[in-house]
Design a protein around this motif. Structure first.
Motif, PDB file in Angstrom:
ATOM      1  N   PRO A 164      11.702  -4.449  -2.132  1.00 59.90           N
ATOM      2  CA  PRO A 164      11.577  -5.436  -3.221  1.00 59.90           C
ATOM      3  C   PRO A 164      10.211  -6.120  -3.262  1.00 59.90           C
ATOM      4  O   PRO A 164       9.508  -6.179  -2.248  1.00 59.90           O
ATOM      5  CB  PRO A 164      12.675  -6.465  -2.900  1.00 59.90           C
ATOM      6  N   THR A 165       9.866  -6.638  -4.425  1.00 55.48           N
ATOM      7  CA  THR A 165       8.579  -7.333  -4.608  1.00 55.48           C
ATOM      8  C   THR A 165       8.592  -8.672  -3.871  1.00 55.48           C
ATOM      9  O   THR A 165       9.524  -9.469  -4.040  1.00 55.48           O
ATOM     10  CB  THR A 165       8.332  -7.572  -6.111  1.00 55.48           C
ATOM     11  N   ILE A 166       7.560  -8.905  -3.087  1.00 54.61           N
ATOM     12  CA  ILE A 166       7.412 -10.199  -2.393  1.00 54.61           C
ATOM     13  C   ILE A 166       6.535 -11.090  -3.276  1.00 54.61           C
ATOM     14  O   ILE A 166       5.504 -10.649  -3.793  1.00 54.61           O
ATOM     15  CB  ILE A 166       6.771 -10.003  -1.004  1.00 54.61           C
TER      16      ILE A 166
ATOM     17  N   MET B 252       2.852 -11.021  -5.191  1.00 56.13           N
ATOM     18  CA  MET B 252       1.677 -10.871  -4.319  1.00 56.13           C
ATOM     19  C   MET B 252       0.952  -9.590  -4.676  1.00 56.13           C
ATOM     20  O   MET B 252       1.573  -8.568  -4.980  1.00 56.13           O
ATOM     21  CB  MET B 252       2.115 -10.833  -2.856  1.00 56.13           C
TER      22      MET B 252
ATOM     23  N   LYS C 110       6.968  -3.473  -6.609  1.00 56.20           N
ATOM     24  CA  LYS C 110       5.903  -4.150  -7.353  1.00 56.20           C
ATOM     25  C   LYS C 110       5.215  -3.164  -8.304  1.00 56.20           C
ATOM     26  O   LYS C 110       4.854  -3.505  -9.418  1.00 56.20           O
ATOM     27  CB  LYS C 110       4.913  -4.756  -6.355  1.00 56.20           C
ATOM     28  N   ASP C 111       5.011  -1.921  -7.794  1.00 58.32           N
ATOM     29  CA  ASP C 111       4.405  -0.864  -8.618  1.00 58.32           C
ATOM     30  C   ASP C 111       5.540   0.073  -9.042  1.00 58.32           C
ATOM     31  O   ASP C 111       5.672   1.195  -8.544  1.00 58.32           O
ATOM     32  CB  ASP C 111       3.335  -0.133  -7.815  1.00 58.32           C
TER      33      ASP C 111
ATOM     34  N   PHE D 269       7.575   2.357  -0.218  1.00 51.39           N
ATOM     35  CA  PHE D 269       6.769   1.907  -1.359  1.00 51.39           C
ATOM     36  C   PHE D 269       7.395   0.664  -1.976  1.00 51.39           C
ATOM     37  O   PHE D 269       8.620   0.499  -1.973  1.00 51.39           O
ATOM     38  CB  PHE D 269       6.680   3.006  -2.430  1.00 51.39           C
ATOM     39  N   GLY D 270       6.556  -0.190  -2.562  1.00 53.36           N
ATOM     40  CA  GLY D 270       7.035  -1.441  -3.152  1.00 53.36           C
ATOM     41  C   GLY D 270       7.464  -1.277  -4.605  1.00 53.36           C
ATOM     42  O   GLY D 270       6.840  -0.521  -5.359  1.00 53.36           O
TER      43      GLY D 270
ATOM     44  N   HIS E  12      -1.391  -8.171   2.489  1.00 52.68           N
ATOM     45  CA  HIS E  12      -0.738  -9.472   2.320  1.00 52.68           C
ATOM     46  C   HIS E  12       0.725  -9.322   2.755  1.00 52.68           C
ATOM     47  O   HIS E  12       1.128  -8.246   3.240  1.00 52.68           O
ATOM     48  CB  HIS E  12      -0.862  -9.951   0.866  1.00 52.68           C
TER      49      HIS E  12
ATOM     50  N   LEU F  77       6.732  -4.153   3.959  1.00 47.41           N
ATOM     51  CA  LEU F  77       6.961  -2.701   4.012  1.00 47.41           C
ATOM     52  C   LEU F  77       6.915  -2.200   5.460  1.00 47.41           C
ATOM     53  O   LEU F  77       7.694  -1.334   5.854  1.00 47.41           O
ATOM     54  CB  LEU F  77       5.902  -1.953   3.189  1.00 47.41           C
TER      55      LEU F  77
ATOM     56  N   GLY G  83       3.357  -8.846   1.170  1.00 46.00           N
ATOM     57  CA  GLY G  83       4.084  -7.742   0.518  1.00 46.00           C
ATOM     58  C   GLY G  83       3.937  -6.458   1.319  1.00 46.00           C
ATOM     59  O   GLY G  83       4.919  -5.750   1.585  1.00 46.00           O
ATOM     60  N   HIS G  84       2.707  -6.158   1.746  1.00 46.14           N
ATOM     61  CA  HIS G  84       2.477  -4.966   2.572  1.00 46.14           C
ATOM     62  C   HIS G  84       3.221  -5.112   3.907  1.00 46.14           C
ATOM     63  O   HIS G  84       3.828  -4.165   4.398  1.00 46.14           O
ATOM     64  CB  HIS G  84       0.985  -4.800   2.878  1.00 46.14           C
TER      65      HIS G  84
ATOM     66  N   PRO H 162       1.768   3.805   2.931  1.00 42.33           N
ATOM     67  CA  PRO H 162       0.411   3.949   2.364  1.00 42.33           C
ATOM     68  C   PRO H 162      -0.043   2.661   1.687  1.00 42.33           C
ATOM     69  O   PRO H 162       0.726   2.047   0.941  1.00 42.33           O
ATOM     70  CB  PRO H 162       0.571   5.061   1.313  1.00 42.33           C
ATOM     71  N   THR H 163      -1.287   2.254   1.940  1.00 43.24           N
ATOM     72  CA  THR H 163      -1.833   1.051   1.300  1.00 43.24           C
ATOM     73  C   THR H 163      -3.317   1.273   0.968  1.00 43.24           C
ATOM     74  O   THR H 163      -3.935   2.203   1.484  1.00 43.24           O
ATOM     75  CB  THR H 163      -1.765  -0.205   2.200  1.00 43.24           C
ATOM     76  N   MET H 164      -3.839   0.362   0.148  1.00 43.41           N
ATOM     77  CA  MET H 164      -5.287   0.363  -0.101  1.00 43.41           C
ATOM     78  C   MET H 164      -5.945  -0.813   0.614  1.00 43.41           C
ATOM     79  O   MET H 164      -7.078  -1.200   0.295  1.00 43.41           O
ATOM     80  CB  MET H 164      -5.571   0.314  -1.603  1.00 43.41           C
TER      81      MET H 164
HETATM   82  P1  AMP Z   1      -1.553  -1.204  -2.625  1.00 46.42           P
HETATM   83  O1  AMP Z   1      -2.281  -1.544  -1.383  1.00 46.42           O
HETATM   84  O2  AMP Z   1      -1.700  -2.204  -3.720  1.00 46.42           O
HETATM   85  O3  AMP Z   1      -1.792   0.217  -3.068  1.00 46.42           O
HETATM   86  O4  AMP Z   1      -0.012  -1.270  -2.245  1.00 46.42           O
HETATM   87  C1  AMP Z   1       0.504  -0.540  -1.160  1.00 46.42           C
HETATM   88  C2  AMP Z   1       2.009  -0.635  -1.203  1.00 46.42           C
HETATM   89  O5  AMP Z   1       2.408  -1.991  -1.118  1.00 46.42           O
HETATM   90  C3  AMP Z   1       2.614  -0.068  -2.498  1.00 46.42           C
HETATM   91  O6  AMP Z   1       3.805   0.631  -2.192  1.00 46.42           O
HETATM   92  C4  AMP Z   1       2.894  -1.331  -3.288  1.00 46.42           C
HETATM   93  O7  AMP Z   1       3.930  -1.185  -4.233  1.00 46.42           O
HETATM   94  C5  AMP Z   1       3.294  -2.278  -2.173  1.00 46.42           C
HETATM   95  N1  AMP Z   1       3.145  -3.672  -2.598  1.00 46.42           N
HETATM   96  C6  AMP Z   1       2.061  -4.247  -3.182  1.00 46.42           C
HETATM   97  N2  AMP Z   1       2.318  -5.538  -3.484  1.00 46.42           N
HETATM   98  C7  AMP Z   1       3.595  -5.770  -3.086  1.00 46.42           C
HETATM   99  C8  AMP Z   1       4.455  -6.909  -3.136  1.00 46.42           C
HETATM  100  N3  AMP Z   1       4.057  -8.064  -3.663  1.00 46.42           N
HETATM  101  N4  AMP Z   1       5.707  -6.795  -2.634  1.00 46.42           N
HETATM  102  C9  AMP Z   1       6.127  -5.619  -2.101  1.00 46.42           C
HETATM  103  N5  AMP Z   1       5.371  -4.514  -2.031  1.00 46.42           N
HETATM  104  C10 AMP Z   1       4.126  -4.584  -2.520  1.00 46.42           C
END
Ligand code: AMP
Length: 307
Positions: free
Chosen positions: A202-204, A212, A177-178, A174-175, A62, A68, A64-65, A56-58
């Motif tokens: 892990p957080t990228i 990110m 990061k959150d 899920f990352g 980048h 995943l 980081g996504h 799932p993303t918004m």
């Molecule tokens: P978002 O689009 O911000 O809701 O993020 C969607 C997914 O990507 C969530 O599981 C976030 O934790 C993960 N995510 C966002 N930024 C990063 C990052 N820098 N590294 C790894 N996962 C990330």
């Protein structure tokens, strides 16, 4: 918007629809707008004996996504990513309005990352009655992000549960990061016995150390430079865990952040990683340093885990 031109339900001009149709046909990804359609597609994958991973993303994707998606591809036969800017998790109307929306580029990136399907529903599709649930998991839901962004996690858990029900994947990614969001999703899945396995990634980071984030797109070059202080100070705190008491480490980190006038600190805390119990006198592993601050109008969060 759907890959099949006869399923496009918006009232756009003919030219726009043609360009959109050609664009979607050029991608090696199937795009769904409706819950019933993604449901049928996932059912078909399962019938063919394939496992389904879900990211799932918004959007405003980048690296980081993309990490995943890569992880999900390594764990599962096919991968679905969702792109949905979830209105119920924004406690600030201007933050929702300014959230970057880059659907075309996102679909290109998903396609290039070998993602098999994208689920891009409308708000009406996900919230036909505008409902939002409520979860109280003590410190896990009420502290830090839960405290500074009232209602945020109710919005996150509402949409995550709805998306799980819509996609019916085997595993979701899920990352870290959150980190608090990840801990809450794990807790909800466990408490409500949802039939899905959660995998953490892990957080990228940028080479500068900056985590990110889609929100980084709203920072100018000077702000991007200032933002690197966040990971620098987190890293220094992690390096001190075997030498100093938590209270002293936290005080030093907060003072270091306070010295940077552009950063408005909301919190810098150390908590036990599973319960979010604050640690002030003694380190208990696994624990995590978490930070949130404003840089101009942009709210940034980051964390580092001590295992
Ligand atoms: P978002 O689009 O911000 O809701 O993020 C969607 C997914 O990507 C969530 O599981 C976030 O934790 C993960 N995510 C966002 N930024 C990063 C990052 N820098 N590294 C790894 N996962 C990330």
């Amino acid at each position: 918007m759907c890959k099949d031109s006869n399923k496009i339900s918006f009232n756009f001009s003919k030219d726009y629809i043609w360009s959109l149709t050609f664009f979607l046909k050029s991608l090696s990804i199937t795009v769904f707008e409706h819950i019933s359609d993604i449901n049928t597609w996932v059912e078909e994958q399962h019938k063919q004996g394939r496992s389904v991973g879900f990211v799932p993303t918004m959007g405003a994707l980048h690296a980081g996504h993309q990490s995943l998606i890569t992880l999900a591809k390594a764990h599962c036969d096919v991968v679905v990513a969702s792109i949905f800017v979830n209105p119920t998790q924004f406690n600030n109307a201007s933050d929702l309005e300014k959230y970057p929306r880059t659907l075309r580029e996102d679909l290109e990136k998903l396609s290039a990352s070998d993602c098999d399907a994208a689920f891009c529903p409308s708000v009406a599709e996900m919230y036909p009655t505008g409902d939002k649930g409520h979860w109280d998991y003590g410190a896990l839901s009420n502290s830090l992000e839960g405290f500074y962004r009232p209602g945020h996690f109710d919005g996150v858990l509402t949409i995550v549960k709805k998306l799980f029900e819509a996609v019916k994947a085997d595993q979701a990614f899920f990352g870290e990061k959150d980190f608090q969001q990840l801990a809450l999703i794990r807790r909800m899945v466990q408490e409500e016995q949802l039939p899905i396995h959660i995998v953490a990634a892990p957080t990228i980071r940028e080479s500068s150390g900056l985590a990110m984030s889609s929100r980084n797109q709203r920072l100018n070059a000077q702000e991007l430079e200032i933002a690197t202080n966040i990971s620098r100070i987190l890293l220094r705190a992690v390096g001190q865990v075997n030498q100093s008491a938590p209270a002293a480490i936290l005080e030093e980190a907060r003072s270091a952040l306070a010295e940077i006038p552009e950063l408005k600190l909301e919190y810098f805390e150390l908590v036990e990683a599973n319960t979010f119990k604050p640690l002030t006198t003694k380190i208990e592993k696994p624990c995590v340093f978490l930070v949130a601050c404003y840089l101009g109008e942009v709210r940034l969060i980051d964390n580092m885990i001590v295992r």
